[in-house]
Structure formats: structure tokens, C-alpha cells
Design an enzyme around this catalytic site. Structure first.
Site, PDB file in Angstrom:
ATOM      1  N   CYS A  21       0.876  -1.158   0.000  1.00 53.88           N
ATOM      2  CA  CYS A  21       0.000   0.000   0.000  1.00 53.88           C
ATOM      3  C   CYS A  21       0.921   1.218   0.000  1.00 53.88           C
ATOM      4  O   CYS A  21       2.119   1.087  -0.252  1.00 53.88           O
ATOM      5  CB  CYS A  21      -0.950  -0.023   1.195  1.00 53.88           C
ATOM      6  SG  CYS A  21      -0.125  -0.054   2.798  1.00 53.88           S
ATOM      7  N   SER A  22       0.420   2.367   0.335  1.00 56.71           N
ATOM      8  CA  SER A  22       1.205   3.592   0.245  1.00 56.71           C
ATOM      9  C   SER A  22       2.544   3.490   0.983  1.00 56.71           C
ATOM     10  O   SER A  22       3.604   3.666   0.397  1.00 56.71           O
ATOM     11  CB  SER A  22       0.381   4.756   0.796  1.00 56.71           C
ATOM     12  OG  SER A  22       1.135   5.938   0.746  1.00 56.71           O
TER      13      SER A  22
END
Length: 93
Positions: A21-22
């Protein structure tokens, strides 16, 4: 999420997978913890301690599973998978 897990099982739940994810610790950590817990339940037939899994993950990468909501989601997902083990054939009966 359970339907997604079922799809993963069909294509190879036991194979290595890439998750990100980020920052690579919050949502990714949540998914990895659920995957690890499901694998452990499949092997032992018992529900593992989620905090132990998260602690072990944090030994490898700080901050894995960032907040209480994510930890609660892990618990709920594992509870759902456990209740639906006959349908999804993830865990021993």
C-alpha cells in the site's frame, strides 16, 4: 474481503505474494496478518493470537498494522473465515 480470500485460495493461497500500500505497513500489514493467521489456523486448526502475529511482523518492519481499526478488522476477518470454513474450505473441519 472473504470473497477475495476465497479467490486467493483458488489461485494459490499458499504461494508467496506481493502486497503493498502507500507506506507498505498499514493496509498491507493488515492483509499480511490475515494471511498469516489463516495459514496458521489451516495448519493447527486453532485460532492464533493476532497480537503475536503483529508483534512478529513488527520485528521485521516497524509499524506493521498501524491502528486499532486495522487490528479489529484482522480479528473480524479471521472470525468470519473461521465461521465459514465449511463454505470456503480454508480451515480443517
Amino acid at each position: 474481503f472473504v470473497t477475495f480470500t476465497h479467490l486467493l485460495m483458488r489461485v494459490g493461497w499458499d504461494r508467496p505474494m506481493v502486497t503493498h500500500c502507500s507506506a507498505g505497513i498499514g493496509r498491507a500489514g493488515t492483509f499480511i496478518a490475515i494471511h498469516q493467521a489463516a495459514q496458521l489456523m489451516s495448519q493447527s486448526g486453532q485460532r492464533p493470537r493476532i497480537l503475536d502475529i503483529v508483534y512478529a511482523m513488527r520485528q521485521c518492519r516497524c509499524g506493521m498494522v498501524q491502528n486499532g481499526e486495522q487490528c479489529l478488522f484482522i480479528h473480524r476477518a479471521i472470525h468470519t473465515l473461521e465461521r465459514m470454513k465449511d463454505t470456503y474450505m480454508l480451515l480443517p473441519k
